[in-house]
Design an enzyme around this catalytic site. Structure first.
Site, PDB file in Angstrom:
ATOM      1  N   SER A   1     -13.947  27.243 -26.939  1.00  0.00           N
ATOM      2  CA  SER A   1     -13.800  26.048 -27.822  1.00  0.00           C
ATOM      3  C   SER A   1     -12.614  25.828 -28.708  1.00  0.00           C
ATOM      4  CB  SER A   1     -15.346  25.835 -28.442  1.00  0.00           C
ATOM      5  OG  SER A   1     -15.101  25.050 -29.432  1.00  0.00           O
TER       6      SER A   1
ATOM      7  N   ASN B   1     -17.028  28.501 -22.029  1.00  0.00           N
ATOM      8  CA  ASN B   1     -17.608  27.457 -21.369  1.00  0.00           C
ATOM      9  C   ASN B   1     -17.370  27.600 -20.097  1.00  0.00           C
ATOM     10  OD1 ASN B   1     -18.368  26.453 -24.001  1.00  0.00           O
ATOM     11  ND2 ASN B   1     -16.631  25.385 -24.362  1.00  0.00           N
TER      12      ASN B   1
ATOM     13  N   ASN C   1      -1.816  -2.664  13.361  1.00  0.00           N
ATOM     14  CA  ASN C   1      -3.070  -2.436  13.311  1.00  0.00           C
ATOM     15  C   ASN C   1      -3.829  -1.160  13.935  1.00  0.00           C
ATOM     16  OD1 ASN C   1      -3.298  -4.981  11.932  1.00  0.00           O
ATOM     17  ND2 ASN C   1      -4.295  -6.247  13.598  1.00  0.00           N
TER      18      ASN C   1
ATOM     19  N   LYS D   1     -17.761  30.534 -28.231  1.00  0.00           N
ATOM     20  CA  LYS D   1     -18.121  29.844 -26.965  1.00  0.00           C
ATOM     21  C   LYS D   1     -17.205  30.407 -25.841  1.00  0.00           C
ATOM     22  CE  LYS D   1     -20.216  26.286 -26.276  1.00  0.00           C
ATOM     23  NZ  LYS D   1     -19.910  25.138 -27.006  1.00  0.00           N
TER      24      LYS D   1
ATOM     25  N   THR E   1     -39.715  27.516  -9.285  1.00  0.00           N
ATOM     26  CA  THR E   1     -39.937  26.081  -8.789  1.00  0.00           C
ATOM     27  C   THR E   1     -40.323  25.387 -10.096  1.00  0.00           C
ATOM     28  OG1 THR E   1     -42.307  26.377  -8.572  1.00  0.00           O
ATOM     29  CG2 THR E   1     -41.018  26.813  -6.770  1.00  0.00           C
ATOM     30  N   HIS E   2     -40.038  24.041 -10.380  1.00  0.00           N
ATOM     31  CA  HIS E   2     -40.197  23.441 -11.405  1.00  0.00           C
ATOM     32  C   HIS E   2     -39.318  23.935 -12.729  1.00  0.00           C
ATOM     33  CE1 HIS E   2     -43.471  21.432  -9.295  1.00  0.00           C
ATOM     34  NE2 HIS E   2     -43.786  22.634  -9.098  1.00  0.00           N
TER      35      HIS E   2
ATOM     36  N   GLU F   1     -18.693  22.753 -14.503  1.00  0.00           N
ATOM     37  CA  GLU F   1     -19.120  21.509 -15.157  1.00  0.00           C
ATOM     38  C   GLU F   1     -18.389  20.133 -14.426  1.00  0.00           C
ATOM     39  OE1 GLU F   1     -19.960  21.445 -19.699  1.00  0.00           O
ATOM     40  OE2 GLU F   1     -19.285  23.547 -19.194  1.00  0.00           O
TER      41      GLU F   1
ATOM     42  N   SER G   1       0.789  -1.235  -0.018  1.00  0.00           N
ATOM     43  CA  SER G   1      -0.074   0.120  -0.070  1.00  0.00           C
ATOM     44  C   SER G   1       0.834   1.318  -0.037  1.00  0.00           C
ATOM     45  CB  SER G   1      -0.987  -0.036   1.231  1.00  0.00           C
ATOM     46  OG  SER G   1      -0.287  -0.184   2.215  1.00  0.00           O
TER      47      SER G   1
ATOM     48  N   TYR H   1      -9.303  -6.513  12.526  1.00  0.00           N
ATOM     49  CA  TYR H   1      -8.501  -6.182  11.395  1.00  0.00           C
ATOM     50  C   TYR H   1      -8.848  -6.935  10.130  1.00  0.00           C
ATOM     51  CZ  TYR H   1      -5.075  -4.533   7.946  1.00  0.00           C
ATOM     52  OH  TYR H   1      -4.734  -3.898   6.858  1.00  0.00           O
TER      53      TYR H   1
HETATM   54  N1  ARG Z   1      -0.857  -1.535   5.048  1.00  0.00           N
HETATM   55  C1  ARG Z   1      -1.837  -1.684   5.983  1.00  0.00           C
HETATM   56  C2  ARG Z   1      -3.258  -1.192   5.926  1.00  0.00           C
HETATM   57  O1  ARG Z   1      -3.136  -0.299   5.239  1.00  0.00           O
HETATM   58  C3  ARG Z   1      -1.381  -1.707   7.344  1.00  0.00           C
HETATM   59  C4  ARG Z   1      -1.932  -2.659   8.534  1.00  0.00           C
HETATM   60  C5  ARG Z   1      -1.376  -4.107   8.204  1.00  0.00           C
HETATM   61  N2  ARG Z   1      -1.918  -4.987   9.255  1.00  0.00           N
HETATM   62  C6  ARG Z   1      -1.800  -6.231   9.234  1.00  0.00           C
HETATM   63  N3  ARG Z   1      -2.102  -6.916  10.073  1.00  0.00           N
HETATM   64  N4  ARG Z   1      -1.371  -6.533   7.797  1.00  0.00           N
HETATM   65  O2  ARG Z   1      -4.419  -1.599   6.289  1.00  0.00           O
END
Ligand code: ARG
Length: 458
Positions: free
Chosen positions: A277, A285, A110, A283, A155-156, A290, A23, A317
């Site tokens: 544009s 825009n 965790n 134009k 309204t509407h 948007e 991650s 977890y």
């Molecule tokens: N990268 C993990 C997360 O974002 C961290 C926690 C990992 N904990 C574990 N028990 N593998 O959740």
């Protein structure tokens, strides 16, 4: 980098599994919170005599140096690491040797990740709230500028009754003020410390969770260790608040887009916040509005993604929870970008008061006032409503407006009509007579402006 958790297995996962599991691409943005959390943890471990003060000082100095080195770019984050927590600990151990290995006592990734996310989002939430305040200030200033500019209220999407542009804008200020309150409520629940919940079941070490919480600026601690590591309500709640905020921005965008069309011509956006544009030279825009409207869908998607991820998870977890970050970070990044462009777009927007007034005049939006005029002269409302409707129909047939009918014509529909009918249906008078609290008369709009400003700067 070697796996810190090698032991039970040899840690030799396949490259594909490593990439899938990792991650660090998206959690490296929490390096500051991770390091600050670890510094507080080391201090607590020493305070409770779990490690020596000397070791804690070494750890804290080492962590501080890592923070400086990441900030300065001297220490690039190794994207082959599993996550930011592993990276920081691995560098610390590389630099300090065995002392580095003491940091993770009485802690788990965790509770560590739950802590980092709360601290990171707390900062994001504060930034979002500050940007929302800037937008509210811009909207309120604009409302003050146009508090007497007559426009048709709808309204509407049909012209309904006369209001002012200031009155209309203040409706958005009220919505945004509620967004601010929602963010404040969310912050309160978010600002509870999970550190010390450890993996799920607390610890046998004599830790001081309150000390860590206070050191890190929390208002309190999560009171159930399973909940502390499993709870992602604060992410879902922040994303809900952001989704509602985006919904408001999207409705506002939709109106700005309509108002800047040649069909309405109620406002003109500054050149700085419009695009041309590539093929049609005429134009101008409203791309920013948007895009804000478009990005609202994306933020709703982020919220749905997290709610769906969480709905089937057993305690405590589960790795599924790693999916919280991309969604919530994306929602925060998106709303901040939207608010940043929205405030100056509103601040530089100019209203075309003549066109608004023209649309108001052509819309028979004083037909209710005409009926009320007869009611005040003694006619029951339903009968007055009917006569007013017949007069509107006459105007449509003869391509004119109520203000231009002569008194004789009025009197042929009811003897109650007198010269003062013209004053009663004058658009400015129609607005100014709407003195009920929250209504469009100037004093009422000013009261709304004052109310919002008071809450903004306290
Ligand atoms: N990268 C993990 C997360 O974002 C961290 C926690 C990992 N904990 C574990 N028990 N593998 O959740």
């Amino acid at each position: 980098m070697a796996k810190l958790w090698a032991g039970r297995t040899d840690g030799a996962t396949s490259q594909i599994a490593d990439d899938f599991n990792s991650s660090i691409r998206f959690d490296s943005r929490m390096y500051r919170q991770d390091i600050e959390g670890s510094m507080a943890h080391a201090a607590m471990l020493a305070l409770k005599g779990i490690i020596s003060q000397e070791d804690a000082d070494t750890l804290i100095a080492g962590l501080e140096q890592i923070l400086l080195d990441i900030d300065s770019g001297a220490l690039p984050i190794d994207m082959t690491c599993e996550d930011i927590h592993m990276f920081v600990e691995a560098v610390l151990t590389q630099r300090l040797g065995d002392v580095g290995k003491k940091l993770h006592t009485a802690r788990s990734r965790n509770d560590q990740v739950a802590l980092d996310v709360r601290m990171y989002l707390r900062k994001e939430l504060d930034e979002i709230a500050a940007l929302t305040k800037e937008l509210i200030a811009a909207v309120t200033d604009k409302a003050e500028e146009y508090k007497t500019a007559i426009m048709p209220g709808y309204t509407h999407l049909q012209r309904a009754q006369p209001i002012t542009f200031g009155h209309h804008l203040m409706a958005y200020a009220m919505m945004l003020l509620r967004d601010l309150e929602r963010l404040a409520g969310c912050r309160k629940r978010m600002n509870q410390s999970p550190i010390g919940c450890c993996a799920l079941a607390g610890t046998t070490y004599d830790t001081d969770r309150y000390f860590e919480a206070e050191k890190l600026g929390f208002d309190g601690i999560c009171l159930n260790s399973l909940d502390g590591v499993s709870d992602r309500d604060f992410c879902a709640e922040l994303m809900s608040a952001i989704s509602i905020l985006m919904m408001h921005l999207s409705r506002f965008s939709e109106e700005i887009i309509l108002w800047s069309s040649w069909e309405f011509k109620f406002v003109e956006l500054s050149d700085e916040y419009t695009t041309g544009s590539s093929i049609m030279p005429q134009k101008k825009n409203p791309d920013m509005a948007e895009l804000v409207r478009g990005k609202t869908g994306r933020v709703y998607g982020d919220l749905m993604a997290l709610l769906t991820t969480l709905k089937g998870l057993p305690l405590a977890y589960n790795k599924d929870m790693q999916e919280d970050k991309e969604a919530v970070f994306d929602a925060c990044d998106t709303v901040k970008m939207c608010l940043q462009v929205f405030a100056p777009m509103v601040a530089t927007m100019k209203a075309n008061c003549d066109n608004m007034l023209l649309a108001a005049q052509k819309g028979f939006i004083n037909a209710t006032d005409l009926a009320d005029y007869l009611v005040k002269k003694g006619l029951p409302f339903r009968s007055a409503y009917k006569i007013s409707g017949q007069l509107v129909a006459l105007c449509i047939r003869e391509n004119t407006v109520l203000e231009k009918l002569d008194l004789k014509t009025y009197q042929s529909y009811s003897e109650l009509f007198a010269e003062d009918v013209y004053e009663a249906i004058d658009l400015v008078a129609c607005v100014e007579k709407r003195t009920s609290v929250g209504g469009p008369c100037e004093a009422s709009v000013q009261a709304q402006i004052d109310y919002v400003k008071e809450r903004l700067y306290d």
